[in-house]
Scaffold this motif. Structure first.
Motif, PDB file in Angstrom:
ATOM      1  N   ASP A 159     -19.360  72.977  70.939  1.00  0.00           N
ATOM      2  CA  ASP A 159     -19.199  72.625  72.167  1.00  0.00           C
ATOM      3  C   ASP A 159     -20.361  72.996  73.235  1.00  0.00           C
ATOM      4  N   GLN A 160     -21.247  73.446  72.854  1.00  0.00           N
ATOM      5  CA  GLN A 160     -22.357  73.866  73.848  1.00  0.00           C
ATOM      6  C   GLN A 160     -23.630  72.975  73.650  1.00  0.00           C
ATOM      7  N   LYS A 161     -23.506  72.202  72.703  1.00  0.00           N
ATOM      8  CA  LYS A 161     -24.709  71.242  72.463  1.00  0.00           C
ATOM      9  C   LYS A 161     -25.137  70.401  73.711  1.00  0.00           C
ATOM     10  N   THR A 195     -18.695  75.883  63.216  1.00  0.00           N
ATOM     11  CA  THR A 195     -19.441  75.502  64.360  1.00  0.00           C
ATOM     12  C   THR A 195     -18.247  75.086  65.572  1.00  0.00           C
ATOM     13  N   ARG A 196     -17.088  74.811  65.018  1.00  0.00           N
ATOM     14  CA  ARG A 196     -16.036  74.414  65.888  1.00  0.00           C
ATOM     15  C   ARG A 196     -14.844  74.744  65.251  1.00  0.00           C
ATOM     16  N   VAL A 197     -14.254  75.948  65.353  1.00  0.00           N
ATOM     17  CA  VAL A 197     -13.040  76.545  65.110  1.00  0.00           C
ATOM     18  C   VAL A 197     -11.800  76.060  65.828  1.00  0.00           C
ATOM     19  N   SER A 208      -9.768  78.748  71.936  1.00  0.00           N
ATOM     20  CA  SER A 208     -10.233  79.009  73.214  1.00  0.00           C
ATOM     21  C   SER A 208      -9.450  80.107  73.731  1.00  0.00           C
ATOM     22  N   LYS A 209     -10.265  80.974  74.423  1.00  0.00           N
ATOM     23  CA  LYS A 209      -9.608  82.123  75.088  1.00  0.00           C
ATOM     24  C   LYS A 209      -8.796  81.652  76.287  1.00  0.00           C
ATOM     25  N   SER A 210      -9.105  80.591  76.686  1.00  0.00           N
ATOM     26  CA  SER A 210      -8.094  80.215  77.847  1.00  0.00           C
ATOM     27  C   SER A 210      -6.883  79.394  77.467  1.00  0.00           C
TER      28      SER A 210
HETATM   29  P1  TYM Z   1     -18.542  80.567  75.639  1.00  0.00           P
HETATM   30  O1  TYM Z   1     -18.529  81.887  76.412  1.00  0.00           O
HETATM   31  O2  TYM Z   1     -17.173  79.804  76.115  1.00  0.00           O
HETATM   32  O3  TYM Z   1     -18.699  80.816  74.206  1.00  0.00           O
HETATM   33  C1  TYM Z   1     -19.849  81.691  73.545  1.00  0.00           C
HETATM   34  C2  TYM Z   1     -20.246  81.188  72.341  1.00  0.00           C
HETATM   35  O4  TYM Z   1     -18.982  80.791  71.388  1.00  0.00           O
HETATM   36  C3  TYM Z   1     -18.861  79.558  70.971  1.00  0.00           C
HETATM   37  N1  TYM Z   1     -17.423  79.231  70.752  1.00  0.00           N
HETATM   38  C4  TYM Z   1     -17.139  78.534  69.449  1.00  0.00           C
HETATM   39  N2  TYM Z   1     -17.672  78.228  68.330  1.00  0.00           N
HETATM   40  C5  TYM Z   1     -17.027  77.872  67.447  1.00  0.00           C
HETATM   41  N3  TYM Z   1     -15.700  77.424  67.628  1.00  0.00           N
HETATM   42  C6  TYM Z   1     -14.920  77.649  68.690  1.00  0.00           C
HETATM   43  N4  TYM Z   1     -13.642  77.622  69.148  1.00  0.00           N
HETATM   44  C7  TYM Z   1     -15.758  78.471  69.676  1.00  0.00           C
HETATM   45  N5  TYM Z   1     -15.594  78.836  71.175  1.00  0.00           N
HETATM   46  C8  TYM Z   1     -16.409  79.235  71.679  1.00  0.00           C
HETATM   47  C9  TYM Z   1     -19.691  78.864  72.129  1.00  0.00           C
HETATM   48  O5  TYM Z   1     -20.265  77.536  71.395  1.00  0.00           O
HETATM   49  C10 TYM Z   1     -20.778  79.609  72.521  1.00  0.00           C
HETATM   50  O6  TYM Z   1     -21.883  79.602  71.652  1.00  0.00           O
HETATM   51  N6  TYM Z   1     -21.931  78.332  78.612  1.00  0.00           N
HETATM   52  C11 TYM Z   1     -21.581  79.146  77.374  1.00  0.00           C
HETATM   53  C12 TYM Z   1     -22.269  80.464  77.569  1.00  0.00           C
HETATM   54  C13 TYM Z   1     -23.761  80.511  78.006  1.00  0.00           C
HETATM   55  C14 TYM Z   1     -24.796  80.350  77.114  1.00  0.00           C
HETATM   56  C15 TYM Z   1     -25.996  80.373  78.019  1.00  0.00           C
HETATM   57  C16 TYM Z   1     -24.924  80.208  76.004  1.00  0.00           C
HETATM   58  C17 TYM Z   1     -24.110  80.847  79.436  1.00  0.00           C
HETATM   59  N7  TYM Z   1     -25.622  80.790  79.290  1.00  0.00           N
HETATM   60  C18 TYM Z   1     -27.178  80.436  77.398  1.00  0.00           C
HETATM   61  C19 TYM Z   1     -26.309  79.949  75.302  1.00  0.00           C
HETATM   62  C20 TYM Z   1     -27.273  80.104  75.977  1.00  0.00           C
HETATM   63  C21 TYM Z   1     -20.336  79.292  77.071  1.00  0.00           C
HETATM   64  O7  TYM Z   1     -19.498  79.147  78.074  1.00  0.00           O
HETATM   65  O8  TYM Z   1     -19.761  79.787  75.855  1.00  0.00           O
END
Ligand code: TYM
Length: 346
Positions: A159-161, A195-197, A208-210
């Motif tokens: 999701d951060q790609k 990479t995407r749970v 998601s926590k939300s």
């Molecule tokens: P955040 O806080 O939503 O999530 C933190 C990391 O967990 C990964 N992630 C997941 N991976 C797989 N499946 C899921 N369901 C799942 N939910 C979350 C996210 O991909 C992330 O790697 N914008 C970022 C935080 C951030 C950041 C950065 C990350 C701010 N600055 C600089 C990397 C570099 C975020 O909201 O992640």
């Protein structure tokens, strides 16, 4: 991985990543990010990990809960295997280089780029006139987090790609606008089976926590019984597991559980499917629950123990912040020079 000869002068391989301390850590955070942060640390590359509290407040946070969640996330990192002596672990707001560089990037990034960010669109929904300006500018702060360390690689979930691609665009535009080769084009590192749970209630939605339903996710604070119960109740279909991954193409809930198993067991999804070909969920779910409890319970126990000494957590974060500042400060000072700011009071 980047070839060193393509990196700007003075840039060495360095990992940066961050997690928002808003709410607790989920199994998605653990498998998609934290577990892989530990692997990178153990590979011996320089690792910088940040609890991004400034990102968290782009939506309102109760101050006491934010403080608690930040300490709890730090405890989660340490319990999962991040060693504060080998990695730098700190909270973002203690290192002012992040917001300083973010402002400069606000002036580099284009409105059109920000408007294309799918995470903003998802979070803002139909309410985009009413969300904070910070939520919109969020990806520029994220680029600053990464580039304040001139980090070369960022392990993240899928999701951060898009945000890492934007970080590369910002770095390239900065280098181009100022005629320098200063920032590296950072590579996203999106690897592994998880990479995407996905949500345990809906295999087409990200865990998601939300999410309003606590049943949709496993929290790193859940006890063994809760973890087992959530997995037992996870949504699935009535078919047994197929003999190959192809057979899971239209079964997102089942595919999700196989991926989770694979990531927890350090196996490939292929190997899991081979092992459980033909198994009913009545067999697979208890096996997954046992595995999840075996892997997660020691982390939960250690987190609870660490949380009994918040002053020690704060001390670790303070020390990490000082080490982070020592890297980021000179980089941001160079950026000020490049941009043309007078810096007479050094
Ligand atoms: P955040 O806080 O939503 O999530 C933190 C990391 O967990 C990964 N992630 C997941 N991976 C797989 N499946 C899921 N369901 C799942 N939910 C979350 C996210 O991909 C992330 O790697 N914008 C970022 C935080 C951030 C950041 C950065 C990350 C701010 N600055 C600089 C990397 C570099 C975020 O909201 O992640």
């Amino acid at each position: 991985m980047n070839h060193p000869e393509t990196l700007p002068q003075g840039v060495t391989p360095r990992i940066f990543s961050g997690i928002q301390p808003s709410g607790g850590l989920t199994l998605g955070n653990y498998l998609g990010a934290l577990k892989r942060f530990v692997q990178k640390q153990d590979e011996g590359i320089e690792t910088v990990y940040c609890l991004v509290d400034m990102h968290a407040i782009t939506v309102w946070q109760d101050p006491a809960k934010l403080r608690h969640a930040t300490r709890e996330a730090a405890a989660g990192f340490i319990a999962a295997g991040i060693d504060p002596a080998r990695s730098i672990l700190f909270n973002q707001s203690q290192v002012s280089a992040h917001v300083e560089l973010a402002w400069i990037f606000n002036c580099v990034a284009r409105l059109g780029w920000m408007s294309r960010m799918t995470q903003f669109k998802d979070k803002a929904g139909a309410n985009s006139e009413n969300v904070s300006l910070g939520l919109y500018a969020y990806p520029a702060l994220m680029a600053a987090d990464i580039l304040a360390y001139r980090a070369t690689h960022v392990p993240v979930g899928e999701d951060q790609k898009q945000h890492i691609e934007l970080t590369r665009d910002i770095a390239a535009k900065f280098n181009n606008d100022y005629g320098v080769n200063f920032f590296p084009l950072t590579e996203p590192v999106i690897e592994g089976a998880a990479t995407r749970v996905m949500s345990l209630r809906d295999g087409t939605k990200k865990m998601s926590k939300s999410d309003p339903s606590d049943q949709s996710r496993i929290n790193l604070t859940d006890d063994a019984d809760t973890i087992a119960k959530k997995i037992r109740k996870a949504k699935t279909d009535a078919e047994p597991l197929p003999g190959s991954l192809d057979g899971l193409r239209d079964r997102p809930d089942a595919r999700n559980l196989v991926n989770i198993y694979a990531a927890l067991a350090d196996m490939t999804p292929d190997a899991v499917i081979t092992q459980y070909a033909g198994a009913q969920f009545g067999t697979f779910k208890p096996a997954l629950a046992d595995l999840a409890v075996a892997k997660l319970s020691p982390i939960t126990t250690q987190m609870t123990r660490l949380m009994q000494d918040p002053a020690e957590i704060d001390r670790i974060l303070g020390e990490g912040a000082a080490r982070a500042d020592a890297i980021a400060r000179p980089i941001v000072d160079q950026v000020y020079d490049i941009v043309g700011m007078i810096r007479a009071r050094r």
